[in-house]
Motif scaffolding. Structure first.
Motif, PDB file in Angstrom:
ATOM      1  N   GLU A   1      -8.494  47.578 -14.637  1.00  0.00           N
ATOM      2  CA  GLU A   1      -7.983  46.506 -15.484  1.00  0.00           C
ATOM      3  C   GLU A   1      -8.946  46.205 -16.641  1.00  0.00           C
ATOM      4  O   GLU A   1      -8.513  45.959 -17.776  1.00  0.00           O
TER       5      GLU A   1
ATOM      6  N   ARG B   1      -7.342  32.645 -19.961  1.00  0.00           N
ATOM      7  CA  ARG B   1      -6.331  31.986 -19.121  1.00  0.00           C
ATOM      8  C   ARG B   1      -5.008  32.766 -19.123  1.00  0.00           C
ATOM      9  O   ARG B   1      -4.316  32.825 -18.107  1.00  0.00           O
TER      10      ARG B   1
ATOM     11  N   GLU C   1      -5.519  35.694 -16.851  1.00  0.00           N
ATOM     12  CA  GLU C   1      -5.582  35.352 -15.424  1.00  0.00           C
ATOM     13  C   GLU C   1      -4.188  35.377 -14.797  1.00  0.00           C
ATOM     14  O   GLU C   1      -4.001  35.790 -13.651  1.00  0.00           O
ATOM     15  N   LYS C   2      -3.194  34.903 -15.597  1.00  0.00           N
ATOM     16  CA  LYS C   2      -1.825  34.897 -15.088  1.00  0.00           C
ATOM     17  C   LYS C   2      -1.298  36.326 -14.903  1.00  0.00           C
ATOM     18  O   LYS C   2      -0.496  36.596 -14.017  1.00  0.00           O
TER      19      LYS C   2
ATOM     20  N   THR D   1      -3.322  39.208 -14.451  1.00  0.00           N
ATOM     21  CA  THR D   1      -4.112  40.026 -13.521  1.00  0.00           C
ATOM     22  C   THR D   1      -4.327  39.386 -12.172  1.00  0.00           C
ATOM     23  O   THR D   1      -4.825  40.026 -11.245  1.00  0.00           O
ATOM     24  N   ASP D   2      -3.956  38.104 -12.068  1.00  0.00           N
ATOM     25  CA  ASP D   2      -4.192  37.360 -10.826  1.00  0.00           C
ATOM     26  C   ASP D   2      -5.671  37.368 -10.467  1.00  0.00           C
ATOM     27  O   ASP D   2      -6.039  37.433  -9.296  1.00  0.00           O
ATOM     28  N   SER D   3      -6.525  37.396 -11.483  1.00  0.00           N
ATOM     29  CA  SER D   3      -7.976  37.385 -11.290  1.00  0.00           C
ATOM     30  C   SER D   3      -8.596  36.401 -12.307  1.00  0.00           C
ATOM     31  O   SER D   3      -8.065  36.188 -13.408  1.00  0.00           O
ATOM     32  N   ARG D   4      -9.732  35.841 -11.917  1.00  0.00           N
ATOM     33  CA  ARG D   4     -10.486  34.993 -12.855  1.00  0.00           C
ATOM     34  C   ARG D   4     -11.117  35.920 -13.897  1.00  0.00           C
ATOM     35  O   ARG D   4     -11.766  36.909 -13.563  1.00  0.00           O
TER      36      ARG D   4
ATOM     37  N   SER E   1     -11.473  31.627 -17.624  1.00  0.00           N
ATOM     38  CA  SER E   1     -10.127  31.159 -17.304  1.00  0.00           C
ATOM     39  C   SER E   1     -10.130  29.969 -16.366  1.00  0.00           C
ATOM     40  O   SER E   1      -9.082  29.343 -16.166  1.00  0.00           O
ATOM     41  N   GLU E   2     -11.269  29.614 -15.770  1.00  0.00           N
ATOM     42  CA  GLU E   2     -11.311  28.531 -14.787  1.00  0.00           C
ATOM     43  C   GLU E   2     -12.090  27.304 -15.307  1.00  0.00           C
ATOM     44  O   GLU E   2     -11.758  26.173 -14.963  1.00  0.00           O
TER      45      GLU E   2
ATOM     46  N   MET F   1     -12.344  37.830  -7.971  1.00  0.00           N
ATOM     47  CA  MET F   1     -11.198  37.610  -7.094  1.00  0.00           C
ATOM     48  C   MET F   1     -11.689  37.107  -5.746  1.00  0.00           C
ATOM     49  O   MET F   1     -12.727  37.553  -5.240  1.00  0.00           O
TER      50      MET F   1
END
Length: 600
Positions: free
Chosen positions: A46, A73, A76-77, A79-82, A96-97, A155
């Motif tokens: 990724e 951010r 993140e949506k 890749t489902d990862s920070r 992203s957090e 993750m």
């Protein structure tokens, strides 16, 4: 025995439990490592994808933190990862957090330090922010847009823990099942003593079902092992006997298939049980059309069906010869033989079909030949005898008449001598006792010699001899036999040409290639010609178109037959073209070179 079984069960259950636990722990660790490694590889892919597709801007611009934070951010949506963007000096410029301003310098984080050389950096540690173990993967990225730093993905490993829990549940479930299986196995140890007997029973049943390759696989020296060896020996013997039977059957099928006579068997139920290839050819049918069916299905071959019907009715030896038309005329010899067992029981009828058409044709030719020879010999002998008896009786007083009688006796004697000579010559050729001696033959010189010999007889009838033969043309052949061929043709041409006529010989080379090159010799005359109906039989022995004219000319009726046989011995061909009243042309084609020694 029960105590022994119980102890064995406990030992087996303990061993299985320990083995299962050890295997479970090992598999759990392997599963965890494998899952984490897969996550690392996926996150690295990724990052590589982001490096090639992400719209970087200069990290020194005033709105860089806001830009990279918003982009983090969004990613993140996806890749489902920070997602964290880190400058080369460790400053966080986007996350992203959290807000980058609230985050520490990351220059000395393990994943950043391990990624400084351009490799994929990774680390696993507890996150104070999220309160879970996290997997961090970072990679240095340099962009032409002015960004030079790191992209980091992280993750939670909580999902790995959940998968591990599932693994433990499965392991404990499997252990429970294995304990139950071990209990069953322990109780079946005693039953294992009966397994060899069960195996022997199964093999015996397979052998009874004709599976003669079945064998008992036991390596024991007790009575059960000896029983297994005995059954194997029996199977070997049966298999060998079956092989002999199959070999004999194959031999019989080969014999039937290659027999020159047809074989058809009708069983006691009047159904066709066997038919060979030759019978199929003679009867014009295929075996699958008739096998297992009533012989009445042979109705297309009516004559044979009636013979079969008669044989099955009387159940005794029969032999008949019948002429059939299917579609051409054939003469077939039928033999029917009844088949009985030793106890006298009737098995059926065996029928033999023999195509004797050619045999009967040859017999007819032989009979006709003998009749013709007898007739041809009888005529000059009768003449010689009659005139000799007249002379001996003193009935002729006139010297001139006496001389004419003696001349007739002499001429008939000469004719008889020629006839006997031609018969012997033809017999020698047909019995393959006339070997050919090949040598180069000059066609022009050959016909010059023949013309010299024929010139006197042609002059008596004022017949003009003409030739059109190329110089220096050679063929490979037997010179004496070639001379015999063309002398017969020339003699016939002169004999059947009226006074003042013409006999001509034309020679030309034909053929498209050297291998197919042939010499065509045409002997034509202006004689009486041959009727169209007689042309197909002109080369038969003793066949004459005009018998009276032939005998008066001294012909034996065998010349053209000898020509045909000698031409074929030279691997050539001869044919005739003729019109009544216009003359005849005999065309002989011979190969320039003999490809192989022909059978003679």
């Amino acid at each position: 025995m029960k105590t022994f079984r119980t102890r064995m069960t406990i030992i087996l259950m303990s061993l299985v439990g320990i083995s299962m636990l050890a295997a479970g722990l090992t598999m759990a660790q392997l599963f965890k490592d494998s899952h984490i490694r897969a996550l690392k590889e996926n996150m690295a892919r990724e990052i590589n994808l982001l490096e090639s597709t992400f719209p970087f801007i200069s990290s020194g611009s005033g709105d860089a933190a806001e830009y990279y934070t918003s982009k983090a951010r969004e990613l993140e949506k996806l890749t489902d990862s920070r997602v964290t963007f880190i400058d080369l000096d460790g400053t966080v410029i986007g996350d992203s957090e959290m807000s980058p301003a609230e985050m520490d310098n990351h220059a000395h984080r393990e994943e950043i330090e391990s990624a400084e050389g351009g490799a994929i950096g990774s680390a696993i540690r507890y996150s104070e922010t999220i309160g879970e173990d996290m997997l961090y993967v970072a990679h240095r990225v340099s962009s032409d847009a002015g960004f030079d730093g790191y992209i980091r993905l992280s993750m939670s490993l909580a999902a790995v823990g959940q998968e591990m829990n599932k693994g433990w549940y499965l392991m404990f479930g499997g252990l429970l099942l294995l304990f139950l299986a071990a209990a069953l196995v322990s109780y079946r140890v005693a039953a294992g003593l009966t397994r060899p007997l069960e195996h022997i029973t199964r093999v015996a049943n397979r052998i009874s079902r004709l599976e003669y390759d079945a064998r008992v696989n036991l390596h024991r020296r007790d009575e059960i092992g000896q029983l297994g060896l005995a059954i194997n020996g029996m199977a070997d013997s049966l298999q060998q006997q079956l092989k002999v039977i199959h070999d004999n059957e194959d031999l019989m099928q080969s014999v039937l298939a290659n027999m020159t006579g047809g074989i058809l068997m009708v069983d006691s139920s009047e159904n066709v049980a066997l038919i060979n290839r030759e019978a199929e050819r003679i009867l014009h049918l295929r075996g699958e059309q008739i096998l297992g069916k009533s012989y009445h299905e042979l109705k297309r071959n009516y004559e044979f069906m009636k013979f079969v019907e008669e044989g099955t009715l009387h159940k005794e030896f029969l032999r008949e010869e019948r002429t059939v038309y299917d579609p051409e005329e054939m003469i077939l010899q039928f033999d029917g033989v009844p088949m009985f067992e030793d106890d006298g029981s009737y098995r059926g009828m065996l029928f033999l079909l023999q195509d004797v058409t050619e045999i009967r044709r040859l017999e007819a030719m032989r009979s006709e030949f003998v009749a013709n020879v007898s007739h041809e010999l009888k005529t000059p002998i009768a003449a010689v005898k009659g005139f000799a008896e007249t002379l001996l009786a003193g009935g002729v007083k006139d010297k001139e008449t006496e001389r004419s009688f003696l001349q007739i006796i002499h001429d008939e004697g000469e004719r008889l001598n020629r006839l006997i000579g031609d018969i012997l010559e033809l017999s020698k050729i047909e019995s393959k006792r006339a070997p050919l001696e090949y040598a180069p033959v000059n066609i022009k010189e050959l016909f010059d010699g023949i013309y010299e010999m024929m010139r006197a007889s042609a002059a008596k009838k004022s017949i003009v001899l003409v030739q059109d033969i190329p110089e220096h043309l050679y063929i490979e052949g037997d010179e004496d036999r070639l001379k015999q061929i063309f002398m017969n043709l020339m003699s016939n041409a002169i004999s059947y040409t009226q006074d003042g006529g013409r006999v001509k010989v034309d020679v030309e080379v034909i053929g498209e290639s050297e291998e197919e090159e042939k010499v065509r010799v045409t002997v034509s005359d202006t004689g009486i010609g041959i009727p169209k109906k007689d042309l197909p039989r002109i080369f038969e022995r003793f066949y004459r178109v005009d018998k009276a004219r032939s005998r008066s000319s001294g012909g034996t009726g065998l010349g053209l037959s000898i020509v045909k046989h000698l031409t074929e011995l030279h691997q050539g061909s001869v044919r005739v073209e003729s019109k009544v009243g216009e003359g005849s042309s005999f065309i002989v084609e011979l190969p320039v070179m003999q490809s192989a020694e022909p059978e003679i």
